[in-house]
Design a protein around this motif. Structure first.
Motif, mmCIF file in Angstrom:
data_model
loop_
_atom_site.group_PDB
_atom_site.id
_atom_site.type_symbol
_atom_site.label_atom_id
_atom_site.label_comp_id
_atom_site.label_asym_id
_atom_site.label_seq_id
_atom_site.Cartn_x
_atom_site.Cartn_y
_atom_site.Cartn_z
ATOM 1 N N LEU A 1 0.833 -1.203 0.000
ATOM 2 C CA LEU A 1 0.000 0.000 0.000
ATOM 3 C C LEU A 1 0.869 1.255 0.000
ATOM 4 O O LEU A 1 0.628 2.191 -0.763
ATOM 5 C CB LEU A 1 -0.933 -0.006 1.215
ATOM 6 N N ILE A 2 1.890 1.283 0.841
ATOM 7 C CA ILE A 2 2.788 2.438 0.906
ATOM 8 C C ILE A 2 3.457 2.666 -0.447
ATOM 9 O O ILE A 2 3.546 3.799 -0.931
ATOM 10 C CB ILE A 2 3.837 2.241 2.021
ATOM 11 N N ARG A 3 3.894 1.589 -1.084
ATOM 12 C CA ARG A 3 4.585 1.717 -2.376
ATOM 13 C C ARG A 3 3.625 2.063 -3.519
ATOM 14 O O ARG A 3 4.043 2.613 -4.539
ATOM 15 C CB ARG A 3 5.334 0.428 -2.696
ATOM 16 N N LYS A 4 2.351 1.760 -3.344
ATOM 17 C CA LYS A 4 1.354 2.035 -4.384
ATOM 18 C C LYS A 4 0.886 3.500 -4.373
ATOM 19 O O LYS A 4 0.407 4.012 -5.374
ATOM 20 C CB LYS A 4 0.150 1.105 -4.189
ATOM 21 N N ARG A 5 1.036 4.185 -3.233
ATOM 22 C CA ARG A 5 0.568 5.564 -3.107
ATOM 23 C C ARG A 5 1.236 6.444 -4.160
ATOM 24 O O ARG A 5 2.423 6.397 -4.372
ATOM 25 C CB ARG A 5 0.892 6.096 -1.707
ATOM 26 N N TRP B 1 -5.948 9.433 13.708
ATOM 27 C CA TRP B 1 -5.116 8.439 14.374
ATOM 28 C C TRP B 1 -3.628 8.675 14.161
ATOM 29 O O TRP B 1 -2.797 7.838 14.518
ATOM 30 C CB TRP B 1 -5.530 7.039 13.930
ATOM 31 N N ALA B 2 -3.271 9.820 13.620
ATOM 32 C CA ALA B 2 -1.857 10.161 13.460
ATOM 33 C C ALA B 2 -1.250 10.488 14.824
ATOM 34 O O ALA B 2 -1.946 10.912 15.742
ATOM 35 C CB ALA B 2 -1.718 11.352 12.518
ATOM 36 N N PRO B 3 0.053 10.299 14.955
ATOM 37 C CA PRO B 3 0.707 10.659 16.216
ATOM 38 C C PRO B 3 0.875 12.176 16.338
ATOM 39 O O PRO B 3 0.981 12.872 15.330
ATOM 40 C CB PRO B 3 2.081 9.978 16.100
ATOM 41 N N SER B 4 0.869 12.655 17.572
ATOM 42 C CA SER B 4 1.185 14.065 17.829
ATOM 43 C C SER B 4 1.814 14.163 19.209
ATOM 44 O O SER B 4 1.437 13.446 20.131
ATOM 45 C CB SER B 4 -0.073 14.946 17.741
ATOM 46 N N HIS B 5 2.789 15.051 19.317
ATOM 47 C CA HIS B 5 3.464 15.248 20.593
ATOM 48 C C HIS B 5 2.460 15.800 21.603
ATOM 49 O O HIS B 5 1.734 16.745 21.298
ATOM 50 C CB HIS B 5 4.630 16.217 20.436
ATOM 51 N N GLY B 6 2.438 15.217 22.781
ATOM 52 C CA GLY B 6 1.533 15.681 23.824
ATOM 53 C C GLY B 6 0.065 15.492 23.482
ATOM 54 O O GLY B 6 -0.800 16.106 24.088
ATOM 55 N N LEU B 7 -0.230 14.648 22.501
ATOM 56 C CA LEU B 7 -1.612 14.399 22.050
ATOM 57 C C LEU B 7 -2.352 15.704 21.747
ATOM 58 O O LEU B 7 -3.524 15.865 22.070
ATOM 59 C CB LEU B 7 -2.383 13.567 23.079
ATOM 60 N N THR B 8 -1.659 16.629 21.110
ATOM 61 C CA THR B 8 -2.277 17.921 20.801
ATOM 62 C C THR B 8 -3.251 17.833 19.625
ATOM 63 O O THR B 8 -4.109 18.706 19.482
ATOM 64 C CB THR B 8 -1.205 18.972 20.468
ATOM 65 N N VAL C 1 -1.956 13.651 7.151
ATOM 66 C CA VAL C 1 -2.195 13.683 5.706
ATOM 67 C C VAL C 1 -1.694 12.400 5.058
ATOM 68 O O VAL C 1 -2.335 11.867 4.147
ATOM 69 C CB VAL C 1 -1.557 14.937 5.069
ATOM 70 N N GLN C 2 -0.574 11.859 5.523
ATOM 71 C CA GLN C 2 -0.110 10.572 4.975
ATOM 72 C C GLN C 2 -1.142 9.479 5.253
ATOM 73 O O GLN C 2 -1.423 8.654 4.379
ATOM 74 C CB GLN C 2 1.256 10.205 5.558
ATOM 75 N N THR D 1 -5.671 5.747 -1.217
ATOM 76 C CA THR D 1 -5.055 4.743 -2.089
ATOM 77 C C THR D 1 -5.710 3.382 -1.902
ATOM 78 O O THR D 1 -5.995 2.683 -2.880
ATOM 79 C CB THR D 1 -3.541 4.654 -1.802
ATOM 80 N N ALA D 2 -5.962 3.014 -0.660
ATOM 81 C CA ALA D 2 -6.587 1.713 -0.377
ATOM 82 C C ALA D 2 -7.962 1.592 -1.030
ATOM 83 O O ALA D 2 -8.406 0.490 -1.366
ATOM 84 C CB ALA D 2 -6.694 1.499 1.136
#
Length: 195
Positions: A11-15, A43-50, A126-127, A134-135
């Motif tokens: 999937l990553i390579r197909k994007r 569901w992306a990561p963020s510092h301090g869950l901001t 965004v990724q 893509t999926a």
């Protein structure tokens, strides 16, 4: 988990970056898929869950508002001697070529978190959106540049002080075949092992 490492890697390579002129003009993207794409950003990561990301979705008739803004703001900010009517028309047409355009925005919630880390968190979101598109066989394109960073954009989007637009994410079904794999430099050129 239901996704194997191999499936994730594929999937990553197909994007691919697939731009609005490459979208099928007769095929709408169901709102449910747009909502799923947006949910994946959560569901992306963020510092301090901001969770600094937020979005403005231009869909259906709302696309015309964005198209008008792109064209009109180009007219307003471009000196007469540099103005190009074809460019104004092109800028105004792009949002109409995509069934959906999402303004990617960032809100700083914690001053203790450096801004660059908040921008990185939005990029991770965004990724996630791009991989979800893509999926589902949807083309997507994260555009920045003049429409993103011009002085009129925050007001048009209704942004508050401390909020920023980081680009526009166009989504649509590709009109043709999925683009082929793009050449990338070998990872060995970008990695140094310290052992």
């Amino acid at each position: 988990m239901s996704v194997t490492p191999q499936q994730l890697s594929e999937l990553i390579r197909k994007r691919r970056t697939i731009k609005p002129p490459q979208y099928a003009q007769d095929r709408a993207v169901p709102r449910q898929l747009i909502e799923e794409i947006l949910e994946s950003a959560r569901w992306a990561p963020s510092h301090g869950l901001t969770e600094p990301w937020f979005f403005k979705v231009f869909y259906g008739e709302g696309r015309q508002k964005l198209a008008d803004f792109f064209a009109d703001s180009y007219r307003e900010r471009t000196p007469a001697e540099a103005f190009n009517e074809k460019r104004a028309a092109m800028l105004g047409s792009v949002p109409l070529l995509a069934p959906c355009t999402i303004a990617i925005c960032m809100r700083r919630r914690e001053e203790r978190i450096p801004e660059v880390e908040e921008i990185a968190a939005v990029a991770c979101g965004v990724q996630n959106m791009h991989l979800t598109a893509t999926a589902h066989g949807l083309g997507a394109f994260w555009s920045s540049g003049e429409n993103t960073y011009q002085a009129a954009t925050p007001g048009f989007l209704g942004l508050e002080p401390g909020e920023k637009c980081l680009g526009f994410f166009f989504v649509g079904y590709p009109a043709g075949d999925w683009p082929n794999e793009v050449a990338r430099s070998p990872i060995e050129e970008k990695v140094e092992w310290i052992v």
